[in-house]
Design an enzyme around this catalytic site. Structure first.
Site, PDB file in Angstrom:
ATOM      1  N   HIS A  78      23.835 -14.142  16.901  1.00 19.87           N
ATOM      2  CA  HIS A  78      24.817 -14.881  17.685  1.00 19.87           C
ATOM      3  C   HIS A  78      26.190 -14.594  17.080  1.00 19.87           C
ATOM      4  CE1 HIS A  78      21.304 -17.752  18.604  1.00 19.87           C
ATOM      5  NE2 HIS A  78      21.498 -16.982  19.658  1.00 19.87           N
ATOM      6  N   GLU A  81      28.413 -17.013  14.617  1.00 22.46           N
ATOM      7  CA  GLU A  81      27.777 -17.590  13.423  1.00 22.46           C
ATOM      8  C   GLU A  81      28.189 -16.735  12.225  1.00 22.46           C
ATOM      9  OE1 GLU A  81      23.633 -18.045  14.365  1.00 22.46           O
ATOM     10  OE2 GLU A  81      24.076 -19.315  16.098  1.00 22.46           O
ATOM     11  N   HIS A 179      21.352 -17.521  10.331  1.00 25.58           N
ATOM     12  CA  HIS A 179      22.096 -18.161  11.415  1.00 25.58           C
ATOM     13  C   HIS A 179      22.882 -19.346  10.882  1.00 25.58           C
ATOM     14  CE1 HIS A 179      20.164 -16.351  15.106  1.00 25.58           C
ATOM     15  NE2 HIS A 179      19.323 -15.950  14.162  1.00 25.58           N
ATOM     16  N   GLU A 242      18.794 -21.420   9.000  1.00 25.56           N
ATOM     17  CA  GLU A 242      19.990 -22.081   9.506  1.00 25.56           C
ATOM     18  C   GLU A 242      20.809 -22.558   8.311  1.00 25.56           C
ATOM     19  OE1 GLU A 242      20.950 -22.177  12.569  1.00 25.56           O
ATOM     20  OE2 GLU A 242      19.118 -21.519  13.596  1.00 25.56           O
TER      21      GLU A 242
END
Length: 358
Positions: A78, A81, A179, A242
């Site tokens: 993405h 990010e 991410h 994450e």
């Protein structure tokens, strides 16, 4: 690298700001979505940098560390990010300076250069929902990029995805897809374990704990994410990590990610990584997915609700003009990755419950 001021990815990697540093330049060019002509270069501490395609760099050891397994490290699937991209650049700095030596095969991936330059999550459709061959057959930039990335990891794991001992994280091939989340989280740093029919080696849980991960969310079913692709198609241990919340490039607090950076460096060096007690992490398992079916779709809570927020039985957590209301039944659920602004048919949230640790 400057901290605190707002830089675009293109500006931060401009040659006027950063002097030429070989691998650093290659990654910067990928993040700026511009070509960089090279075939293979030598790193001062030992190791070769090999071009594997746009935004894909293989690090090949000259003197492999005995028993060390290969790693895929991907970031920028993405485009907005940015903290994972900064971790890649810091890793490149260490390799260019010779303070880090390549001891095991590594594939570094800058996932979505066009979205990085646009400073957006994606251009036309979510790239991290396309890593399955039938879904990636469509037309458009993200579909083509998914095919390129799957081809690259297919070739890499065919060459380096050897079987691992049952519980040796250093000797276990591993894919780490880095991410950051759209919203705040009750556990800012957490791992998503792809669905698999085999257990993750316990030593990898201990490595996750030492890397500062605070929680683990285990998937209940196959999904079309990049980490799941390595797990399902090649039998490789894999995680989506994450690492906090989305922020502008240059505005990330990398100090809290230092243990993650240490783990990445250990994987590159083929060295043992730190391990810690898994009891420091909370464990959850997905029990269902919330999907958007119709055009008229809303979540039943505020946009600022954090990941891992619990909702009690009877609470309406979504309303869909086509599918009706979603109401919590049986036991409270924890909502992760809620996003009402997804395409029809796409996942709008994961619903999870606490699970025992390994």
């Amino acid at each position: 690298m400057a901290r605190g001021g707002r830089l675009t990815m293109r500006g931060a990697c401009d040659a006027r700001r950063c002097p030429p540093r070989r691998l650093y330049d290659i990654l910067c060019a990928a993040m700026a979505n511009r070509p960089f002509a090279y075939h293979a270069i030598e790193l001062p501490g030992g190791g070769r940098v090999i071009d594997r395609g746009s935004g894909m760099v293989e690090l090949a050891p000259v003197a492999p560390a005995a028993g060390a397994a290969a790693t895929v490290i991907s970031a920028g699937i993405h485009g907005n990010e940015t903290a994972p991209l900064e971790l890649l650049l810091d890793l490149a700095n260490d390799l260019d300076a010779g303070s880090l030596v390549v001891g095991a095969p590594v594939l570094l991936i800058v996932g979505h250069p066009a979205a990085i330059v646009a400073e957006t999550r994606y251009i036309d459709t979510n790239l991290n929902r396309l890593f399955v061959r039938p879904a990636a057959a469509g037309a458009g930039g993200e579909y083509a990029r998914a095919r390129e990335l799957m081809d690259a990891v297919d070739a890499f794991w065919s060459a380096h995805g050897q079987a691992a001992p049952p519980d040796d994280q250093r000797a276990t091939p591993l894919h780490l897809d880095l991410h950051t989340a759209i919203r705040e989280s009750r556990y800012p740093r957490f791992a998503v374990e792809p669905f698999a029919d085999r257990a993750t080696p316990p030593s990898l849980w201990r490595a996750l704990a030492a890397a500062g991960l605070q929680a683990v969310l285990s998937q209940h079913a196959p999904s079309p994410t990049f980490s799941h692709y390595s797990r399902a198609e090649h039998g490789i241990a894999a995680f989506t990590l994450e690492l906090g919340r989305v922020a502008a490039f240059g505005a990330n607090d990398l100090a809290v990610l230092a243990p993650v950076a240490d783990w990445l460096a250990a994987r590159v060096a083929g060295a043992p990584a730190a391990e810690a007690a898994v009891s420091t992490m909370a464990f959850f398992r997905v029990v269902d997915e919330l999907r958007r079916v119709g055009d008229d779709f809303t979540l039943g809570f505020d946009d600022e609700v954090a990941n891992f927020t619990a909702f009690d039985v009877g609470r309406v957590i979504a309303r869909d003009g086509a599918a009706g209301a979603t109401v919590v039944a049986d036991a409270p659920v924890y909502v992760v990755f809620p996003n009402a602004n997804v395409e029809r048919g796409a996942r709008a949230a994961l619903l999870a419950r606490p699970a025992p640790g390994p």
